[in-house]
Design an enzyme around this catalytic site. Structure first.
Site, PDB file in Angstrom:
ATOM      1  N   LYS A 114       0.829  -1.213   0.000  1.00 43.82           N
ATOM      2  CA  LYS A 114       0.000   0.000   0.000  1.00 43.82           C
ATOM      3  C   LYS A 114       0.858   1.256   0.000  1.00 43.82           C
ATOM      4  CE  LYS A 114      -4.227  -1.906   1.943  1.00 43.82           C
ATOM      5  NZ  LYS A 114      -5.173  -1.943   3.067  1.00 43.82           N
ATOM      6  N   LYS A 198      -9.792 -13.414  -6.565  1.00 46.44           N
ATOM      7  CA  LYS A 198     -10.928 -13.433  -5.637  1.00 46.44           C
ATOM      8  C   LYS A 198     -11.781 -12.177  -5.763  1.00 46.44           C
ATOM      9  CE  LYS A 198      -9.634 -11.334  -1.294  1.00 46.44           C
ATOM     10  NZ  LYS A 198     -10.062 -11.303   0.094  1.00 46.44           N
ATOM     11  N   LYS A 201     -13.191  -6.043  -2.601  1.00 45.09           N
ATOM     12  CA  LYS A 201     -13.565  -4.633  -2.714  1.00 45.09           C
ATOM     13  C   LYS A 201     -12.537  -3.859  -3.526  1.00 45.09           C
ATOM     14  CE  LYS A 201     -11.638  -3.248   1.797  1.00 45.09           C
ATOM     15  NZ  LYS A 201     -11.494  -4.501   2.542  1.00 45.09           N
TER      16      LYS A 201
HETATM   17  P1  ADP Z   1     -11.681  -7.614   0.531  1.00 41.66           P
HETATM   18  O1  ADP Z   1     -10.844  -8.600  -0.249  1.00 41.66           O
HETATM   19  O2  ADP Z   1     -12.915  -7.247  -0.169  1.00 41.66           O
HETATM   20  O3  ADP Z   1     -10.850  -6.426   0.942  1.00 41.66           O
HETATM   21  P2  ADP Z   1     -11.300  -8.406   3.204  1.00 41.66           P
HETATM   22  O4  ADP Z   1      -9.912  -8.823   2.893  1.00 41.66           O
HETATM   23  O5  ADP Z   1     -11.526  -7.146   3.959  1.00 41.66           O
HETATM   24  O6  ADP Z   1     -12.119  -8.340   1.860  1.00 41.66           O
HETATM   25  O7  ADP Z   1     -11.982  -9.620   3.937  1.00 41.66           O
HETATM   26  C1  ADP Z   1     -12.974  -9.509   4.926  1.00 41.66           C
HETATM   27  C2  ADP Z   1     -13.487 -10.907   5.224  1.00 41.66           C
HETATM   28  O8  ADP Z   1     -14.190 -11.430   4.093  1.00 41.66           O
HETATM   29  C3  ADP Z   1     -12.405 -11.941   5.534  1.00 41.66           C
HETATM   30  O9  ADP Z   1     -12.924 -12.820   6.526  1.00 41.66           O
HETATM   31  C4  ADP Z   1     -12.204 -12.671   4.232  1.00 41.66           C
HETATM   32  O10 ADP Z   1     -11.753 -13.993   4.420  1.00 41.66           O
HETATM   33  C5  ADP Z   1     -13.605 -12.656   3.640  1.00 41.66           C
HETATM   34  N1  ADP Z   1     -13.553 -12.610   2.180  1.00 41.66           N
HETATM   35  C6  ADP Z   1     -13.149 -11.546   1.438  1.00 41.66           C
HETATM   36  N2  ADP Z   1     -13.236 -11.811   0.131  1.00 41.66           N
HETATM   37  C7  ADP Z   1     -13.708 -13.083   0.033  1.00 41.66           C
HETATM   38  C8  ADP Z   1     -14.022 -13.943  -1.086  1.00 41.66           C
HETATM   39  N3  ADP Z   1     -13.891 -13.520  -2.330  1.00 41.66           N
HETATM   40  N4  ADP Z   1     -14.496 -15.187  -0.828  1.00 41.66           N
HETATM   41  C9  ADP Z   1     -14.655 -15.601   0.453  1.00 41.66           C
HETATM   42  N5  ADP Z   1     -14.372 -14.853   1.534  1.00 41.66           N
HETATM   43  C10 ADP Z   1     -13.909 -13.603   1.342  1.00 41.66           C
END
Ligand code: ADP
Ligand code: NA
Length: 333
Positions: A114, A198, A201
């Site tokens: 970042k 994956k 956000k």
């Molecule tokens: P992002 O990737 O959107 O920033 P985060 O890393 O903040 O999401 O993850 C928040 C929670 O959501 C964590 O517990 C993470 O394991 C779960 N999570 C995020 N993206 C996924 C996904 N594509 N599939 C399953 N679980 C996810």
């Protein structure tokens, strides 16, 4: 014996959470609250590291809490609260800052990524100490288990190192060393346009994310335009390596209906991908509508939501204060 204590949280981000957060976090949290002493937090202090507009941040925090509730977090069976409502988080973060090596914090890959994007002048000290605040979130409750995604693993390792360091420097029992709670069975939801990455956000600009609070019609459209594999045989089976797009649609189908993936695959195998997409689009709409209605009951009654969050903060503080007092005492404060 007391149920093991579990702590988890997500940042109040722009717009809404997405379907990956629902499957990977909210459904797990809802399950865990039955046999754990669970704390679920909207980590608004962490969101300050990206400098949001104040009014927007306040709104996002409420929307995130409403989505926790809509996703099945039950404030009677767990403690649901907002991080900034419990000042002890920031207090403990300072104590831990003074126990964290500068080099140690600098080795966090998320910070390196970042800060590289933002440049030295655009990078705040808060972004640097983010993992220290995360450690405070966890250690403040004598947490035993932390459900974490892969990208937070390094931060949890730092938390464990800090807990062990406190116990060495200030005596056994200063901190509880937490363990990662990994749910192996939970599938990752992939991006609809790029099914080898994956759903996240960070892909906000793209059309491959299903947002929990977006217009269900848009979600249906995103499903219908999902990338599938060019496979003449139209085979529908769960095989992420050979068929990432179709496998992802099956994962999503299973997530929104609770049905078994292979059973769904068998139903559509031998038919065109279009049938699968049309029915999945309907299933996603049928999932989103009641989810959004539940979230809306909280969003349209701000006084009630405030009451739930104030009650959660009071209960969180009851756990946090004695832990922080113990730390202060051990540190000589
Ligand atoms: P992002 O990737 O959107 O920033 P985060 O890393 O903040 O999401 O993850 C928040 C929670 O959501 C964590 O517990 C993470 O394991 C779960 N999570 C995020 N993206 C996924 C996904 N594509 N599939 C399953 N679980 C996810
Ligand atoms: Na519980």
């Amino acid at each position: 014996p007391a149920a093991p204590r579990i702590f988890s949280g997500m940042q109040p981000t722009d717009g809404s959470l997405h379907l990956g957060n629902y499957l990977g976090a909210l459904t797990q949290w809802a399950k865990l609250q039955d046999d754990h002493d669970a704390l679920y937090c909207v980590v608004d202090l962490h969101a300050l590291t990206v400098g949001p507009d104040p009014a927007a941040l306040r709104e996002r925090t409420r929307r995130t809490a409403a989505q926790y509730l809509a996703g099945g977090v039950d404030p009677e069976r767990s403690i649901l609260f907002v991080q900034s409502h419990v000042a002890e988080h920031a207090e403990l973060a300072w104590l831990l800052s003074c126990q964290t090596g500068f080099g140690e914090a600098g080795r966090m890959t998320q910070f390196k990524d970042k800060s590289a994007k933002q440049g030295a002048e655009g990078t705040t000290v808060g972004l640097f100490t983010y993992p220290v605040l995360m450690a405070a979130d966890i250690l403040l409750y004598d947490t035993a288990l932390v459900p974490v995604g892969e990208d937070q693993r390094q931060h949890l390792e730092l938390t464990r190192d800090l807990a062990e360091r406190l116990n060495t420097r200030f005596g056994a029992g200063t901190a509880v060393v937490p363990e990662a709670h990994i749910v192996k069975a939970v599938a990752k939801i992939q991006d609809l346009q790029e099914p080898t990455a994956k759903m996240s956000k960070s892909n906000a600009g793209g059309k491959g994310v299903i947002w929990l609070l977006e217009d269900p019609k848009k979600a249906a459209k995103a499903i219908k335009s999902a990338v599938t594999d060019a496979d003449e045989s139209y085979g529908v089976r769960f095989d992420p390596a050979a068929k990432p797009g179709i496998s992802n649609l099956l994962t999503i189908f299973s997530a929104v209906t609770g049905r078994d993936k292979d059973e769904i695959a068998a139903e559509y195998d031998g038919r065109g991908y279009g049938y699968l997409k049309v029915d999945l689009a309907d299933a996603v709409v049928a999932f989103l509508e009641p989810f959004q209605a539940r979230a809306q009951t909280y969003l349209s009654d701000p006084a009630q939501l405030d009451k739930v969050l104030a009650d959660g903060a009071a209960r969180a503080r009851e756990v946090a204060r004695p832990v922080l007092d113990r730390m202060y005492d051990r540190f000589g404060l």
